[in-house]
Write a protein that holds these residues in place. Structure first.
Motif, PDB file in Angstrom:
ATOM      1  N   SER A 112      34.353  51.190  50.416  1.00 19.76           N
ATOM      2  CA  SER A 112      33.948  50.746  49.077  1.00 19.76           C
ATOM      3  C   SER A 112      35.046  51.038  48.059  1.00 19.76           C
ATOM      4  O   SER A 112      35.248  50.260  47.120  1.00 19.76           O
ATOM      5  CB  SER A 112      32.622  51.380  48.665  1.00 19.76           C
ATOM      6  N   ARG A 115      37.438  48.185  48.458  1.00 16.33           N
ATOM      7  CA  ARG A 115      36.915  46.973  47.807  1.00 16.33           C
ATOM      8  C   ARG A 115      37.127  47.046  46.297  1.00 16.33           C
ATOM      9  O   ARG A 115      37.524  46.067  45.671  1.00 16.33           O
ATOM     10  CB  ARG A 115      35.434  46.776  48.129  1.00 16.33           C
ATOM     11  N   ASN A 116      36.860  48.202  45.703  1.00 18.34           N
ATOM     12  CA  ASN A 116      37.043  48.355  44.264  1.00 18.34           C
ATOM     13  C   ASN A 116      38.512  48.196  43.873  1.00 18.34           C
ATOM     14  O   ASN A 116      38.829  47.550  42.874  1.00 18.34           O
ATOM     15  CB  ASN A 116      36.537  49.726  43.800  1.00 18.34           C
ATOM     16  N   ARG A 118      40.847  46.531  45.481  1.00 19.60           N
ATOM     17  CA  ARG A 118      41.219  45.128  45.645  1.00 19.60           C
ATOM     18  C   ARG A 118      40.665  44.283  44.500  1.00 19.60           C
ATOM     19  O   ARG A 118      41.336  43.367  44.017  1.00 19.60           O
ATOM     20  CB  ARG A 118      40.714  44.607  46.983  1.00 19.60           C
ATOM     21  N   ALA A 119      39.441  44.562  44.068  1.00 19.00           N
ATOM     22  CA  ALA A 119      38.849  43.813  42.961  1.00 19.00           C
ATOM     23  C   ALA A 119      39.669  43.988  41.681  1.00 19.00           C
ATOM     24  O   ALA A 119      39.857  43.041  40.917  1.00 19.00           O
ATOM     25  CB  ALA A 119      37.404  44.254  42.738  1.00 19.00           C
ATOM     26  N   VAL A 169      31.731  43.638  42.529  1.00 20.05           N
ATOM     27  CA  VAL A 169      32.142  44.602  43.563  1.00 20.05           C
ATOM     28  C   VAL A 169      31.753  46.015  43.158  1.00 20.05           C
ATOM     29  O   VAL A 169      31.250  46.796  43.966  1.00 20.05           O
ATOM     30  CB  VAL A 169      33.659  44.490  43.831  1.00 20.05           C
TER      31      VAL A 169
END
Length: 174
Positions: A112, A115-116, A118-119, A169
């Motif tokens: 996670s 993901r953060n 990358r966002a 995200v």
């Protein structure tokens, strides 16, 4: 900064955008008029400034700064301890309920956090696309006061899209 290769790959669009903006600006600079837009309002260009490297490349410099800032935040997101790694008593100082526990805003797992990060880099690329449109306006060959009505939307839509991705995200499973 030592980011993982999977995150560095997500930084590539921003690096390409900075390179494109810089090369485009260098090619356009000799052909710019002596006065270029300083501020664009609802009625078009409402302030002008003399052409200089600083005034012509202000959007490129802003984007480079935003890229450094968001890359640093993405790196810190990856380095922060995940909730799963915190001891059980970590939230005790916040038991009064006045402040949320510090662990409530942390990603649950490494996935996670990735993901953060990358966002945030997607948001940065969207900001770069928006500033690309702004540079097109700034680097026109003639000092024209009129501004096309689509300019505001063309600059706003990529930022809203990148923000929506980042919020989605971040609001997802931590």
């Amino acid at each position: 900064m030592v980011m993982s290769s999977s995150v560095r790959l997500w930084l590539a669009p921003s690096a390409v955008l900075i390179t494109v903006l810089t090369l485009w600006g260098v090619l356009r600079y000799p052909h710019l008029p002596d006065r270029i837009p300083k501020h664009i309002g609802s009625d078009g260009v409402d302030a002008w400034t003399d052409r200089s490297v600083g005034s012509a490349f202000v959007l490129v410099f802003v984007y480079a700064g935003v890229t450094l800032l968001l890359t640093g935040i993405a790196e810190l997101t990856l380095r922060a301890a995940r909730r799963a790694e915190l001891p059980d008593g970590e939230a005790a100082p916040f038991a009064s309920g006045l402040l949320p526990p510090s662990s409530s805003k942390r990603p649950l797992t490494r996935a996670s956090a990735l993901r953060n990060a990358r966002a945030l880099l997607v948001l940065n690329a969207c900001i770069g696309i928006s500033l690309l449109v702004g540079c097109g306006m700034l680097w026109r060959s003639a000092p024209v006061q009129e501004v096309s009505g689509w300019l505001f939307a063309a600059m706003l839509v990529p930022i809203v899209a990148g923000t929506a991705v980042t919020v989605a995200v971040g609001a997802g499973k931590r």
